[in-house]
Design an enzyme around this catalytic site. Structure first.
Site, short mmCIF file in Angstrom:
data_model
loop_
_atom_site.label_atom_id
_atom_site.label_comp_id
_atom_site.label_asym_id
_atom_site.label_seq_id
_atom_site.Cartn_x
_atom_site.Cartn_y
_atom_site.Cartn_z
N LYS A 1 31.60 6.37 54.66
CA LYS A 1 31.36 7.79 54.88
C LYS A 1 31.82 8.61 53.67
O LYS A 1 31.06 9.43 53.14
CB LYS A 1 32.10 8.27 56.12
CG LYS A 1 31.79 9.72 56.48
CD LYS A 1 32.83 10.33 57.40
CE LYS A 1 34.01 10.84 56.60
NZ LYS A 1 34.94 11.68 57.39
N ASP B 1 29.69 11.17 60.21
CA ASP B 1 30.98 11.60 60.75
C ASP B 1 30.85 11.80 62.26
O ASP B 1 29.83 11.42 62.86
CB ASP B 1 31.48 12.86 60.04
CG ASP B 1 30.62 14.08 60.36
OD1 ASP B 1 29.57 13.94 61.03
OD2 ASP B 1 31.00 15.19 59.93
#
Length: 338
Positions: free
Chosen positions: A205, A223
């Site tokens: 991420k 997320d």
């Protein structure tokens, strides 16, 4: 004499044989017995209670009021399941609609170079981008380069980043990644996923955030907001971030990945909240299979909107020039002083 045959015929027509009389009597008795049993069943039941069998019968007979379903009964499928192709088309249309709603979508972390974005993204774990943005001005004033941060005294660094939470673990990550940048990459942030994920505290991420926004390399930022919305929209049912990333990447062209991430995250923060989505104020409500999970009344839903859609400051202290909202206030600003 001439009348006797007529009298004989009339007399014979009205006469019933013993065998016929017995059959008629049995039919009448059976009919009477059924009537008696039905009356007995009716008299034994309260007038306002229906048996399950009578409800099923009334439902089959086409009565105006359908029979009530027993608790736990399976509901019949109301619509044909959406095909994969239809889902892909709907997903791409949602992306186009979000592009119209958020033409100014951007990363909501303040940064001036790849190193600042990398550090800010690591700090954003388990806190808001706003709190990170309020913390990093003092952090980068004290540690502007990887070399400076690698040489930081842990206790001093901890004190600076304390407002972001989990400050001890984050301090270890920041000193570790800064040391790796200094020793392995000449103080420069690498521009590949393979290299970025080797740095302490950096996962896919974080790497995709840096690649997409500091190097222009397309990437999906999975997320909590991204994962929540793509599952609500039935684009995937996966929970693992890497599997979510893989399935969404297969739906959209690579060139769309970075901006798609910004739009989804913007929408998740402003409209499609975790606990109470503002369904009644959602611009893509007609395309959402989960419509109705939140507030559907338009006026009540408007009160749930956040940041610029609700008339409040955004998360960045230094937003892009085209951002329509107010800049966020610095850390420690009294309420209402902005």
């Amino acid at each position: 004499m001439s009348n006797s045959p007529v009298r004989g015929q009339a007399k014979g027509a009205g006469r019933v044989s013993p065998k016929q009389n017995s059959a008629v009597g049995e039919q009448a008795a059976a009919k009477s017995k059924k009537t008696t049993k039905a009356a007995k069943r009716t008299s034994e039941k309260p007038a306002d209670v229906k048996s399950p069998s009578s409800e099923r019968t009334s439902g089959r007979s086409g009565s105006s009021k359908p029979a009530a379903k027993a608790p736990g009964a399976k509901r019949p499928k109301s619509a044909k399941p959406e095909s994969h192709l239809a889902m892909v088309r709907r997903a791409r249309r949602i992306n186009r609609e979000l592009a119209d709603v958020y033409p100014y979508a951007h990363p909501e972390l303040d940064f001036r170079n790849p190193f600042e974005l990398l550090v800010a993204t690591v700090l954003s774990a388990q806190t808001t981008d706003l709190r990170v943005n309020q913390t990093t001005p003092a952090l980068f004033a004290k540690y502007p380069t990887p070399e400076d941060m690698a040489a930081a005294v842990p206790e001093e660094l901890e004190e600076v980043i304390r407002p972001t939470g989990f400050f001890r673990a984050k301090t270890r990550s920041l000193i570790g990644l800064s040391t790796a940048l200094r020793d392995r990459y000449d103080g420069e942030v690498p521009g590949t996923l393979k290299d970025l994920v080797t740095l302490p505290g950096v996962g896919r991420k974080t790497a995709n955030v840096v690649l997409g926004n500091a190097f222009g390399v397309p990437g999906l930022t999975v997320d909590t907001h991204f994962g929540r919305l793509v599952r609500r929209w039935k684009w995937t049912d996966q929970e693992d971030p890497e599997k979510v990333e893989a399935e969404i990447a297969a739906i959209f062209p690579k060139s769309e990945w970075t901006m798609l991430s910004h739009r989804i995250i913007f929408h998740g923060r402003r409209v499609c909240h975790s606990r109470k989505p503002a369904c009644g104020a959602c611009p893509i409500a007609p395309l959402c299979p989960s419509y109705g999970e939140g507030e559907t009344d338009p006026e009540k839903a408007k009160k749930l909107l956040k940041y610029e859609l609700g008339g409040y400051p955004g998360q960045r202290l230094s937003p892009p020039p085209d951002y329509p909202g107010k800049p966020a206030p610095p850390l420690g600003t009294p309420a209402g002083a902005e």
